[in-house]
Design a protein around this motif. Structure first.
Motif, PDB file in Angstrom:
ATOM      1  N   ARG A 155      38.632  34.091  40.212  1.00  0.00           N
ATOM      2  CA  ARG A 155      37.650  35.235  40.380  1.00  0.00           C
ATOM      3  C   ARG A 155      36.975  35.059  41.760  1.00  0.00           C
ATOM      4  O   ARG A 155      36.952  36.144  42.405  1.00  0.00           O
ATOM      5  CB  ARG A 155      36.383  34.974  39.306  1.00  0.00           C
ATOM      6  CG  ARG A 155      35.182  35.887  39.460  1.00  0.00           C
ATOM      7  CD  ARG A 155      35.618  37.188  39.084  1.00  0.00           C
ATOM      8  NE  ARG A 155      34.574  37.958  38.814  1.00  0.00           N
ATOM      9  CZ  ARG A 155      33.546  38.110  38.020  1.00  0.00           C
ATOM     10  NH1 ARG A 155      33.927  37.543  36.904  1.00  0.00           N
ATOM     11  NH2 ARG A 155      32.487  38.874  38.119  1.00  0.00           N
ATOM     12  N   SER A 156      36.942  33.873  42.431  1.00  0.00           N
ATOM     13  CA  SER A 156      36.373  33.906  43.784  1.00  0.00           C
ATOM     14  C   SER A 156      37.287  34.557  44.801  1.00  0.00           C
ATOM     15  O   SER A 156      36.812  35.170  45.602  1.00  0.00           O
ATOM     16  CB  SER A 156      36.114  32.456  44.336  1.00  0.00           C
ATOM     17  OG  SER A 156      37.463  31.783  44.144  1.00  0.00           O
ATOM     18  N   GLU A 181      36.872  38.284  44.373  1.00  0.00           N
ATOM     19  CA  GLU A 181      35.619  38.756  45.003  1.00  0.00           C
ATOM     20  C   GLU A 181      35.747  38.948  46.575  1.00  0.00           C
ATOM     21  O   GLU A 181      35.351  39.738  47.318  1.00  0.00           O
ATOM     22  CB  GLU A 181      34.384  37.995  44.545  1.00  0.00           C
ATOM     23  CG  GLU A 181      34.222  37.767  42.924  1.00  0.00           C
ATOM     24  CD  GLU A 181      33.441  39.233  42.590  1.00  0.00           C
ATOM     25  OE1 GLU A 181      33.520  40.211  43.461  1.00  0.00           O
ATOM     26  OE2 GLU A 181      33.318  39.269  41.368  1.00  0.00           O
ATOM     27  N   ARG A 204      37.511  41.760  47.477  1.00  0.00           N
ATOM     28  CA  ARG A 204      36.818  43.043  47.157  1.00  0.00           C
ATOM     29  C   ARG A 204      36.015  43.183  48.545  1.00  0.00           C
ATOM     30  O   ARG A 204      35.719  44.208  48.897  1.00  0.00           O
ATOM     31  CB  ARG A 204      36.107  42.742  45.984  1.00  0.00           C
ATOM     32  CG  ARG A 204      34.788  43.801  45.851  1.00  0.00           C
ATOM     33  CD  ARG A 204      34.044  43.687  44.490  1.00  0.00           C
ATOM     34  NE  ARG A 204      33.246  42.511  44.497  1.00  0.00           N
ATOM     35  CZ  ARG A 204      32.191  42.342  44.981  1.00  0.00           C
ATOM     36  NH1 ARG A 204      31.630  43.293  45.520  1.00  0.00           N
ATOM     37  NH2 ARG A 204      31.535  41.102  44.906  1.00  0.00           N
ATOM     38  N   PHE A 205      35.212  42.162  48.987  1.00  0.00           N
ATOM     39  CA  PHE A 205      34.395  42.096  50.184  1.00  0.00           C
ATOM     40  C   PHE A 205      35.220  42.669  51.333  1.00  0.00           C
ATOM     41  O   PHE A 205      34.844  43.362  52.390  1.00  0.00           O
ATOM     42  CB  PHE A 205      33.864  40.721  50.444  1.00  0.00           C
ATOM     43  CG  PHE A 205      32.467  40.767  49.983  1.00  0.00           C
ATOM     44  CD1 PHE A 205      31.198  41.029  50.336  1.00  0.00           C
ATOM     45  CD2 PHE A 205      32.318  40.175  48.642  1.00  0.00           C
ATOM     46  CE1 PHE A 205      29.957  41.220  49.905  1.00  0.00           C
ATOM     47  CE2 PHE A 205      30.870  40.042  47.815  1.00  0.00           C
ATOM     48  CZ  PHE A 205      29.932  40.309  48.540  1.00  0.00           C
ATOM     49  N   ALA A 250      36.406  46.021  42.285  1.00  0.00           N
ATOM     50  CA  ALA A 250      35.060  45.762  41.724  1.00  0.00           C
ATOM     51  C   ALA A 250      35.542  46.171  40.151  1.00  0.00           C
ATOM     52  O   ALA A 250      34.564  45.446  39.318  1.00  0.00           O
ATOM     53  CB  ALA A 250      34.062  46.648  42.262  1.00  0.00           C
ATOM     54  N   CYS A 261      36.712  43.186  38.539  1.00  0.00           N
ATOM     55  CA  CYS A 261      35.738  42.193  38.341  1.00  0.00           C
ATOM     56  C   CYS A 261      34.974  42.452  37.171  1.00  0.00           C
ATOM     57  O   CYS A 261      34.368  41.340  36.480  1.00  0.00           O
ATOM     58  CB  CYS A 261      34.967  42.013  39.579  1.00  0.00           C
ATOM     59  SG  CYS A 261      35.940  41.329  40.926  1.00  0.00           S
ATOM     60  N   ARG A 262      34.662  43.765  37.041  1.00  0.00           N
ATOM     61  CA  ARG A 262      33.594  44.032  35.794  1.00  0.00           C
ATOM     62  C   ARG A 262      34.106  43.816  34.420  1.00  0.00           C
ATOM     63  O   ARG A 262      33.412  43.742  33.604  1.00  0.00           O
ATOM     64  CB  ARG A 262      33.200  45.454  36.056  1.00  0.00           C
ATOM     65  CG  ARG A 262      32.417  45.948  37.111  1.00  0.00           C
ATOM     66  CD  ARG A 262      31.617  47.258  36.915  1.00  0.00           C
ATOM     67  NE  ARG A 262      32.491  48.332  36.964  1.00  0.00           N
ATOM     68  CZ  ARG A 262      32.948  48.913  38.008  1.00  0.00           C
ATOM     69  NH1 ARG A 262      32.448  48.509  39.335  1.00  0.00           N
ATOM     70  NH2 ARG A 262      33.745  50.119  37.951  1.00  0.00           N
ATOM     71  N   SER A 276      29.457  39.947  39.273  1.00  0.00           N
ATOM     72  CA  SER A 276      30.148  39.442  40.676  1.00  0.00           C
ATOM     73  C   SER A 276      28.772  39.081  41.645  1.00  0.00           C
ATOM     74  O   SER A 276      27.781  39.529  41.708  1.00  0.00           O
ATOM     75  CB  SER A 276      30.533  41.017  41.184  1.00  0.00           C
ATOM     76  OG  SER A 276      31.671  41.193  40.586  1.00  0.00           O
ATOM     77  N   ARG A 293      29.025  36.908  50.242  1.00  0.00           N
ATOM     78  CA  ARG A 293      29.905  35.906  50.639  1.00  0.00           C
ATOM     79  C   ARG A 293      29.292  34.565  50.275  1.00  0.00           C
ATOM     80  O   ARG A 293      30.485  33.639  50.089  1.00  0.00           O
ATOM     81  CB  ARG A 293      30.411  36.410  51.990  1.00  0.00           C
ATOM     82  CG  ARG A 293      31.468  37.475  52.195  1.00  0.00           C
ATOM     83  CD  ARG A 293      32.078  37.421  53.579  1.00  0.00           C
ATOM     84  NE  ARG A 293      32.934  38.331  53.734  1.00  0.00           N
ATOM     85  CZ  ARG A 293      32.660  39.729  53.973  1.00  0.00           C
ATOM     86  NH1 ARG A 293      31.126  40.237  54.031  1.00  0.00           N
ATOM     87  NH2 ARG A 293      33.502  40.848  54.042  1.00  0.00           N
ATOM     88  N   ILE A 304      30.196  33.371  47.019  1.00  0.00           N
ATOM     89  CA  ILE A 304      31.440  33.527  46.892  1.00  0.00           C
ATOM     90  C   ILE A 304      32.018  32.242  47.186  1.00  0.00           C
ATOM     91  O   ILE A 304      32.674  31.286  46.623  1.00  0.00           O
ATOM     92  CB  ILE A 304      32.210  34.456  47.119  1.00  0.00           C
ATOM     93  CG1 ILE A 304      31.987  36.012  46.549  1.00  0.00           C
ATOM     94  CG2 ILE A 304      33.675  34.431  46.797  1.00  0.00           C
ATOM     95  CD1 ILE A 304      32.421  37.007  47.171  1.00  0.00           C
TER      96      ILE A 304
END
Length: 256
Positions: free
Chosen positions: A172-173, A176, A179-180, A194, A197-198, A204, A208, A211
């Motif tokens: 997951r990290s 994320e 995504r950033f 995003a 992740c949902r 989320s 940063r 994360i």
């Protein structure tokens, strides 16, 4: 579609009340919803190289996205499709290679973001390979590493939703952070990440820093039975740039 998997021969189960396993790939997060699997497959396809086939079918993927009734995902699909088909194919392909093949900032390889040395990365790649092998489904990675996000998403969509979702949550990290990075580059693909992740448990992270705290230790590593799959034995040179950890500069704020 991407077409990494040739057939389906197993049925995933609903989550149980058993204690969480040490190996995060064995977690049972449930099947998710049918809409989740649409998110996985459409995202996997839109993250692929802009081949003639993808460019031809791109607009049709928006219709598939509408079935999710997730307006944010639908809009992200529309924006990504426009990125793909709104210019001549040569320019699109050049930009894709620059952004996703040559730039470390937008790596689609999940363990790239978390594993800080060659041996750990080799073990992580082997864990993905083991997941595919145990599914009993013929897998053709088309030259990709087994932790490639598109491959994992298609596995979750078409083969085993429970195992695929567990793998996504284990990294997951990575999702994320990607995504950033995509959002910082003003790439519409950020909205696709995003949406993925949902579909997973937990909100989320907003920054940063959050994360990085999650990612600092990486996902737990289950190494039993993985001898012979680490580092160079996995077919990877110790100097392969794909093995360099994105997080190695996190503490200093440097960009990879």
């Amino acid at each position: 579609m991407a077409g990494f998997f040739s057939a389906k021969n197993r049925t995933a189960e609903e989550p149980t009340s058993c204690p969480p396993p040490e190996d995060p790939f064995e977690a049972n997060l449930g099947l998710g919803t049918p809409a989740d699997r649409v998110v996985y497959q459409v995202t996997a396809t839109l993250l692929g190289y802009p081949s003639d086939e993808l460019l031809r079918q791109a607009r049709g993927l928006i219709d598939l996205a509408r079935a999710t009734e997730d307006q944010r995902f639908i809009e992200a699909c529309g924006a990504t499709v426009e990125w793909l088909v709104g210019r001549d194919a040569g320019s699109v392909r050049g930009d894709y290679v620059q952004e996703f093949d040559l730039s470390r900032r937008h790596s689609f390889h999940l363990s790239y973001w978390t594993d800080g040395d060659t041996r750990r990365r080799g073990v992580a790649l082997a864990r993905f390979k083991r997941m595919y092998r145990e599914s009993g489904v013929l897998t053709d990675l088309h030259g990709e590493l087994p932790d490639h996000l598109g491959v994992v998403l298609e596995f979750a969509a078409q083969v085993d939703a429970v195992k695929g979702r567990a793998a996504l949550q284990a990294y997951r990290s990575s999702l994320e952070l990607l995504r950033f990075a995509l959002d910082d580059a003003h790439l519409p693909h950020a909205g696709l990440l995003a949406a993925v992740c949902r579909t997973l448990p937990g909100a989320s992270p907003a920054t940063r820093e959050e994360i990085h705290r999650i990612a600092a230790s990486g996902p737990p590593q289950e190494t039993v039975g993985l001898d012979g799959y680490g580092g160079v034995d996995a077919g990877l040179s110790a100097n392969d740039p794909r093995l360099l950890p994105i997080l190695q500069n996190a503490s200093t704020g440097e960009q990879p």
